[in-house]
Design an enzyme around this catalytic site. Sequence first.
Site, PDB file in Angstrom:
ATOM      1  N   TYR A  51       0.816  -1.206   0.089  1.00  0.00           N
ATOM      2  CA  TYR A  51       0.009  -0.052  -0.212  1.00  0.00           C
ATOM      3  C   TYR A  51       1.048   1.122  -0.146  1.00  0.00           C
ATOM      4  O   TYR A  51       0.435   2.474  -0.559  1.00  0.00           O
ATOM      5  CB  TYR A  51      -1.171   0.017   1.499  1.00  0.00           C
ATOM      6  CG  TYR A  51      -1.831  -1.460   2.025  1.00  0.00           C
ATOM      7  CD1 TYR A  51      -2.221  -2.611   0.567  1.00  0.00           C
ATOM      8  CD2 TYR A  51      -2.524  -1.346   2.374  1.00  0.00           C
ATOM      9  CE1 TYR A  51      -2.712  -3.136   0.436  1.00  0.00           C
ATOM     10  CE2 TYR A  51      -3.814  -2.338   2.403  1.00  0.00           C
ATOM     11  CZ  TYR A  51      -3.416  -2.987   1.589  1.00  0.00           C
ATOM     12  OH  TYR A  51      -4.426  -4.074   1.748  1.00  0.00           O
ATOM     13  N   HIS A 109       0.856 -11.612   2.201  1.00  0.00           N
ATOM     14  CA  HIS A 109      -0.117 -10.674   1.028  1.00  0.00           C
ATOM     15  C   HIS A 109      -0.874 -11.700  -0.014  1.00  0.00           C
ATOM     16  O   HIS A 109      -2.202 -11.221   0.107  1.00  0.00           O
ATOM     17  CB  HIS A 109       0.151  -9.755   0.515  1.00  0.00           C
ATOM     18  CG  HIS A 109      -0.976  -8.773   0.099  1.00  0.00           C
ATOM     19  ND1 HIS A 109       0.014  -6.665   0.365  1.00  0.00           N
ATOM     20  CD2 HIS A 109      -2.366  -8.440  -0.025  1.00  0.00           C
ATOM     21  CE1 HIS A 109      -1.299  -6.440  -0.310  1.00  0.00           C
ATOM     22  NE2 HIS A 109      -2.088  -7.478  -0.022  1.00  0.00           N
TER      23      HIS A 109
END
Length: 289
Positions: A51, A109
């Site tokens: 992010y 992730h």
Amino acid sequence: MILNENYQLANGVDIPKLGLGTWFIDNDDAAQAVEDAVKIGYRHIDTAQAYGNEQGIGQGIKNSGVNREDLFITTKLAAEVKSYEEAVSAIDQSLEALGLEYIDMMIIHSPQPWADFTGEDRFFEGNREAWQALEEAYQAGKLRAIGVSNFEKEDLDNILDHCKVKPMVNQVLAHISNTPFDLIAYTQEQGILVEAYSPIAHGELFKNKEVEAIAEKYGVSIPQLSIRYTLQLDLLPLPKTANPDHMENNAGVDFTISEEDMEVLKKAERIEDYGEANDMPVFGWKLKK
């Protein structure tokens, strides 16, 4: 109130039942988003190396005025990290970026690097190496919990068959009209909590008239209905927003969807187009499956 409720992970650690997702929140805006969320009552913040906002999240934690131990912070190993050495380094990088002495939970992730998300290679060896690094950081006290994201059954089994510490969560795309019931059931059977990202389907549920009608029946918004739906499946929703009004609305889920309406929602027409999100591997891949 949902913001005061917790699930308990397999290792006994409490995790707030509703988290704030921070995907698409710029680093420059992340601190304010955290401050606003904490002021409203959120204690669970979800970020990721991918992010690019860990530093801002960390600043928001400092600015919030809340004791560190009262917050639950999750971050994620970048999907491309598939070696032990890279993972060890990445864990320390997140600790430094967040400015924290420990992270409440860190997860892999994706089982595949994003560029290979639809490929045949499941990167079993690389995931085992990344998991070993997470286990060691967990045992060293750098992480209070560890888990995975976007893992299918075969990916989970790869870890479960070789691990010393079982994953405590599997974070997956799950919402009305696209709920992976078999994967959820299998994951929960292993004693692993399922977290639901994009519980509002990246905004696409606003276009569903059937969902709109059920939300109106309960006098709630579509996001509230969507979040409540995931909670009644024993999932942990992570709606993403930097808007304080939306944060507050998302937490207003103190109602119960009837079993009859839950069945209708479970069978809602599948979303075939996620709009601008189609370019993201997790959305485009779901469409192709």
